[in-house]
Design an enzyme around this catalytic site. Structure first.
Site, PDB file in Angstrom:
ATOM      1  N   TRP A   1      23.645  10.505  59.930  1.00  0.00           N
ATOM      2  CA  TRP A   1      22.997  10.427  61.255  1.00  0.00           C
ATOM      3  C   TRP A   1      24.044  10.353  62.347  1.00  0.00           C
ATOM      4  CZ3 TRP A   1      18.556  12.343  60.896  1.00  0.00           C
ATOM      5  CH2 TRP A   1      17.730  12.084  59.793  1.00  0.00           C
TER       6      TRP A   1
ATOM      7  N   ASP B   1      22.158   3.556  67.459  1.00  0.00           N
ATOM      8  CA  ASP B   1      20.999   4.122  66.776  1.00  0.00           C
ATOM      9  C   ASP B   1      20.546   3.064  65.764  1.00  0.00           C
ATOM     10  OD1 ASP B   1      19.194   5.448  65.173  1.00  0.00           O
ATOM     11  OD2 ASP B   1      20.546   7.073  64.585  1.00  0.00           O
TER      12      ASP B   1
ATOM     13  N   LYS C   1      10.406   3.988  60.670  1.00  0.00           N
ATOM     14  CA  LYS C   1      10.926   3.159  59.580  1.00  0.00           C
ATOM     15  C   LYS C   1      10.434   1.723  59.710  1.00  0.00           C
ATOM     16  CE  LYS C   1      14.063   6.714  59.016  1.00  0.00           C
ATOM     17  NZ  LYS C   1      14.901   7.559  59.856  1.00  0.00           N
TER      18      LYS C   1
HETATM   19  C1  LIG Z   1      15.561   8.578  60.332  1.00  0.00           C
HETATM   20  C2  LIG Z   1      16.744   8.395  61.167  1.00  0.00           C
HETATM   21  C3  LIG Z   1      17.029   9.249  62.241  1.00  0.00           C
HETATM   22  C4  LIG Z   1      16.191  10.464  62.563  1.00  0.00           C
HETATM   23  O1  LIG Z   1      15.031  10.120  63.172  1.00  0.00           O
HETATM   24  P1  LIG Z   1      14.001  11.247  63.696  1.00  0.00           P
HETATM   25  O2  LIG Z   1      13.014  10.393  64.404  1.00  0.00           O
HETATM   26  O3  LIG Z   1      13.470  11.928  62.485  1.00  0.00           O
HETATM   27  O4  LIG Z   1      14.737  12.161  64.577  1.00  0.00           O
HETATM   28  C5  LIG Z   1      18.129   8.985  63.008  1.00  0.00           C
HETATM   29  N1  LIG Z   1      18.931   7.948  62.749  1.00  0.00           N
HETATM   30  C6  LIG Z   1      18.703   7.108  61.702  1.00  0.00           C
HETATM   31  C7  LIG Z   1      19.621   5.956  61.462  1.00  0.00           C
HETATM   32  C8  LIG Z   1      17.604   7.316  60.885  1.00  0.00           C
HETATM   33  O5  LIG Z   1      17.378   6.493  59.859  1.00  0.00           O
END
Ligand SMILES: *Cc1c(COP(=O)(O)O)cnc(C)c1O
Length: 360
Positions: free
Chosen positions: A102, A172, A196
């Site tokens: 990511w 993030d 999540k």
């Molecule tokens: C799942 C995830 C993403 C991507 O998220 P989307 O909403 O599908 O764009 C980005 N960063 C992390 C750490 C993730 O676990």
């Protein structure tokens, strides 16, 4: 009805009470004769959902006054682009701590829009550890420093955060937001796709401090500009209403659990039990990351052969334990145990792990 233990990495398990509340309110939301997803996003019913969701986030995460809370579309992945678009000045660059797939994607977008620089990377060891303060090479000119708090694919998590020499720190937190107490004031911006720990896919939470917001570039397309969404309080256009509503119900559940400290205690218990079972398996289950970097949200492990891993996944599924396959890029087993996974789910899984080991 029979619900399984769902270890999917995302979208992932949600609190049963949130789903039941949604079900009970779906046909007639609070006497309106329609569901909340058929209601105008400018009606007072939805405005109340939006305001309450912001208030719950603020309370649970102890977000100080000088932050805005936004609900945007496009997933966390759109933030990878919006952040450099808004916050890297012309001719400037930003620093990235690269701890997994990511973070690599976030860095790539910075490079497309302006320039992204690697302040540290753990790629030399297959992302099995996390760079600490001493490992960081921070550019004095960097517009901000970006990190990924929990690496969903590789199974590492920052439990304390590195120092970034007074730079704006952008995180993030898609896969561990609200799973443990965090001092939000360390961060100039936190963002997370909801799917999540917070709700369904389709809504992304952005928590943005006023001093970083004030540095935003001019000339950013309207929908991609944070200023637009701050000004409109996430109602510039139609926001992801269903996602925000389910997030409200999920946050209400978190509050009923006793808030972040209570969730952190349960999450630690879950992770301790899982890793202990792994560590006491005489190498049958091998963790893939350095112990001090282990994630409480996504535990990754390998068995001795891929055949055994395939058997583990299919026998677990037959036992009502689903979603345990590692990410396609790394293989193995991944146990995603977000907030809504109860301790009972990890107890059942660890019992299964012991039985499976004995059998094989
Ligand atoms: C799942 C995830 C993403 C991507 O998220 P989307 O909403 O599908 O764009 C980005 N960063 C992390 C750490 C993730 O676990």
């Amino acid at each position: 009805m029979s619900r399984i233990y769902n270890f999917n990495p995302g979208p992932s398990t949600l609190p049963l009470s949130a789903l039941q509340k949604c079900q009970s309110e779906l046909l007639d939301y609070k006497g309106t004769g329609m569901s909340i997803i058929e209601t105008s996003h400018r009606a007072k019913e939805f405005e109340a959902v939006l305001t309450d969701t912001q208030a719950l986030l603020k309370e649970l995460f102890a977000i100080p006054e000088n932050y805005k809370i936004l609900f945007l579309g496009g997933g966390a992945s759109l933030q990878f682009a919006m952040i450099p678009m808004n916050f890297i000045p012309r001719g400037g660059s930003a620093d990235y701590i690269v701890t997994g797939a990511w973070a690599q994607k976030a860095l790539k977008e910075a490079g497309i829009i302006a320039a992204g620089r690697v302040a540290a990377s753990s790629e030399d060891k297959q992302f099995n550890y996390l760079p600490r303060t001493a490992d960081l090479d921070i550019d004095p000119q960097a517009a901000y420093v970006h990190l990924t708090s929990n690496n969903t694919i590789f199974g590492t998590q920052y439990h304390t955060f590195p120092e970034v020499k007074g730079k704006f720190l952008v995180a993030d937190m898609s896969s561990d937001i609200l799973s443990h107490a965090v001092d939000v004031s360390q961060f100039a911006m936190i963002y997370a796709g909801a799917q999540k720990n917070l709700g369904p896919a389709g809504v992304t939470v952005v928590i943005l401090r006023d001093d970083l917001a004030a540095t935003a570039n001019e000339g950013v397309p309207t929908m991609l500009s944070y200023a637009t969404h701050i000004k409109g309080n996430s109602l510039y256009n139609t926001p992801p209403v269903f996602g925000i509503y389910i997030m409200q119900l999920t946050l209400q559940w978190m509050k009923e659990q006793g808030g972040l400290q209570a969730l952190e205690n349960i999450n630690k218990k879950k992770a301790d039990l899982l890793y202990q079972t792994m560590d006491e398996s005489d190498g049958f289950y091998r963790g893939t990351v350095q112990p001090e970097a282990r994630s409480w949200m996504n535990a990754t492990m390998r068995l001795t052969t891929e055949e055994l891993e395939a058997a583990f996944i299919s026998e677990a599924k037959a036992a009502g334990l689903q979603g345990l396959k590692g990410h396609r890029s790394v293989g193995g087993i991944r146990v995603s145990m977000y907030n809504a996974m109860p301790l009972a789910g990890i107890e059942k899984l660890t019992d299964f792990m012991k039985d499976f080991k004995a059998k094989h």
